[in-house]
Design a protein around this motif. Structure first.
Motif, PDB file in Angstrom:
ATOM      1  N   HIS A  27      43.641  -0.206 -39.081  1.00 55.54           N
ATOM      2  CA  HIS A  27      44.421  -1.354 -38.210  1.00 55.54           C
ATOM      3  C   HIS A  27      45.459  -0.553 -37.256  1.00 55.54           C
ATOM      4  CE1 HIS A  27      47.898  -3.941 -37.554  1.00 55.54           C
ATOM      5  NE2 HIS A  27      46.991  -4.871 -37.681  1.00 55.54           N
ATOM      6  N   ALA A  28      45.365  -1.373 -35.934  1.00 47.88           N
ATOM      7  CA  ALA A  28      45.910  -0.613 -34.792  1.00 47.88           C
ATOM      8  C   ALA A  28      45.727   0.911 -34.683  1.00 47.88           C
ATOM      9  CB  ALA A  28      47.472  -1.010 -35.140  1.00 47.88           C
ATOM     10  N   MET A  29      44.479   1.362 -35.107  1.00 45.35           N
ATOM     11  CA  MET A  29      44.124   2.578 -34.804  1.00 45.35           C
ATOM     12  C   MET A  29      44.889   3.518 -35.753  1.00 45.35           C
ATOM     13  SD  MET A  29      41.659   2.084 -32.959  1.00 45.35           S
ATOM     14  CE  MET A  29      41.032   3.624 -32.342  1.00 45.35           C
ATOM     15  N   VAL A  30      46.071   3.319 -36.531  1.00 38.66           N
ATOM     16  CA  VAL A  30      46.953   4.313 -37.284  1.00 38.66           C
ATOM     17  C   VAL A  30      46.995   4.067 -38.641  1.00 38.66           C
ATOM     18  CG1 VAL A  30      48.167   4.758 -34.923  1.00 38.66           C
ATOM     19  CG2 VAL A  30      48.971   2.898 -36.334  1.00 38.66           C
ATOM     20  N   THR A  31      46.991   2.870 -39.044  1.00 39.19           N
ATOM     21  CA  THR A  31      47.206   2.610 -40.491  1.00 39.19           C
ATOM     22  C   THR A  31      45.749   1.956 -41.139  1.00 39.19           C
ATOM     23  OG1 THR A  31      48.049   0.496 -40.147  1.00 39.19           O
ATOM     24  CG2 THR A  31      49.467   2.358 -40.223  1.00 39.19           C
ATOM     25  N   THR A  32      45.565   1.936 -42.390  1.00 38.86           N
ATOM     26  CA  THR A  32      44.582   1.520 -43.220  1.00 38.86           C
ATOM     27  C   THR A  32      45.251   0.149 -43.999  1.00 38.86           C
ATOM     28  OG1 THR A  32      43.791   3.704 -43.462  1.00 38.86           O
ATOM     29  CG2 THR A  32      42.803   1.694 -44.998  1.00 38.86           C
ATOM     30  N   VAL A  33      44.237  -0.963 -43.774  1.00 38.57           N
ATOM     31  CA  VAL A  33      44.764  -2.085 -44.289  1.00 38.57           C
ATOM     32  C   VAL A  33      43.766  -2.296 -45.493  1.00 38.57           C
ATOM     33  CG1 VAL A  33      44.647  -4.776 -44.281  1.00 38.57           C
ATOM     34  CG2 VAL A  33      45.644  -3.261 -42.519  1.00 38.57           C
ATOM     35  N   ARG A  34      44.215  -2.308 -46.826  1.00 33.90           N
ATOM     36  CA  ARG A  34      43.355  -2.705 -48.052  1.00 33.90           C
ATOM     37  C   ARG A  34      43.424  -3.957 -48.572  1.00 33.90           C
ATOM     38  NH1 ARG A  34      41.806   2.327 -48.996  1.00 33.90           N
ATOM     39  NH2 ARG A  34      43.103   4.249 -48.509  1.00 33.90           N
ATOM     40  N   GLY A  35      42.220  -4.601 -49.127  1.00 36.48           N
ATOM     41  CA  GLY A  35      42.270  -5.766 -49.564  1.00 36.48           C
ATOM     42  C   GLY A  35      41.066  -5.870 -50.520  1.00 36.48           C
ATOM     43  N   SER A  36      40.897  -6.936 -51.197  1.00 36.92           N
ATOM     44  CA  SER A  36      40.111  -7.191 -52.253  1.00 36.92           C
ATOM     45  C   SER A  36      39.816  -9.051 -52.242  1.00 36.92           C
ATOM     46  CB  SER A  36      40.382  -6.887 -53.516  1.00 36.92           C
ATOM     47  OG  SER A  36      41.675  -7.486 -54.107  1.00 36.92           O
ATOM     48  N   PHE A  37      38.762  -8.894 -53.140  1.00 38.53           N
ATOM     49  CA  PHE A  37      38.415 -10.615 -53.602  1.00 38.53           C
ATOM     50  C   PHE A  37      38.613 -10.985 -54.858  1.00 38.53           C
ATOM     51  CE2 PHE A  37      36.018  -9.416 -49.924  1.00 38.53           C
ATOM     52  CZ  PHE A  37      36.083 -10.253 -49.004  1.00 38.53           C
ATOM     53  N   ASP A  66      42.266 -11.239 -50.165  1.00 35.83           N
ATOM     54  CA  ASP A  66      43.791 -11.072 -50.625  1.00 35.83           C
ATOM     55  C   ASP A  66      44.151  -9.453 -50.156  1.00 35.83           C
ATOM     56  OD1 ASP A  66      46.387 -10.692 -51.732  1.00 35.83           O
ATOM     57  OD2 ASP A  66      45.608 -10.924 -53.686  1.00 35.83           O
ATOM     58  N   THR A  67      44.857  -9.596 -48.937  1.00 36.81           N
ATOM     59  CA  THR A  67      45.486  -8.192 -48.283  1.00 36.81           C
ATOM     60  C   THR A  67      46.876  -8.141 -48.524  1.00 36.81           C
ATOM     61  OG1 THR A  67      45.814  -9.252 -46.297  1.00 36.81           O
ATOM     62  CG2 THR A  67      43.516  -8.293 -46.777  1.00 36.81           C
TER      63      THR A  67
END
Length: 188
Positions: A27-37, A66-67
């Motif tokens: 996300h935004a080239m600098v962080t990681t966003v994690r999610g699941s179903f 769900d993030t």
């Protein structure tokens, strides 16, 4: 054939309370966003003597994404991404399951997101097979696979002033599966 492999033969159902099908994206080239179903159903049949008879099916309810951020989750449910009103299910149906090493499998099949179906192969490692506290035989698998979200019609993005884009095209899929073996009286 290992003891684990012998125990695997038969019909299995995912335990949704102990199964996580997730994803991560830059996300935004600098962080990681994690999610699941949060709404996952799945089943598989394993025949370790004749792997051509083995199969797996998984359904994720796209609206259960769900993030841990309501605004982002609502955007993912919208027409920009999953469009859950038109395509409520994300489905995977295997076409072939191979044992590639001891306790390691390659599950090839068709992944459908929105109205686009593409072939995908998913490497899974058998973490173990154990009888749980209630007498049920339980198997655990883990694996991951990167896909390009644009291959499935998930095109939305936003350029950043400093260059790059808001959401990466490459998405890592994450599989943590707990399955319970059916007994003769169980229906699937």
């Amino acid at each position: 054939m290992t003891d684990n492999a012998a125990a695997l033969s038969g019909d299995w159902d995912f335990d949704p309370a102990h199964t996580r099908i997730g994803f991560s994206a830059r996300h935004a080239m600098v962080t990681t966003v994690r999610g699941s179903f949060n709404d996952v159903t799945g089943r598989f049949y394993a025949d370790l003597d004749d792997m051509s008879k083995s199969y797996a099916e998984v359904t994720l309810k796209a609206a259960s994404v769900d993030t841990r951020n309501q605004q982002r989750d609502d955007h993912l449910r919208s027409g920009d991404f999953f469009d859950v009103e038109r395509w409520p299910d994300i489905r995977f149906e295997s076409t072939q399951i191979e044992e590639i090493e001891e306790n390691a499998y390659l599950v090839a099949g068709h992944l459908t997101i929105r109205d686009i179906t593409k072939p995908v192969s998913i490497p899974l490692e058998l973490m173990g097979v154990q009888t749980d506290a209630y007498g049920a035989l339980r198997a655990g698998f883990e694996g991951s696979r990167r896909i390009n979200r644009r291959d499935f019609g998930l095109e939305w993005n936003m350029p950043l002033d400093a260059g790059g884009v808001l959401v990466s095209e490459k998405i890592s899929l994450e599989f943590e599966i707990s399955a319970v073996k059916r007994t003769n009286g169980d229906q699937g």
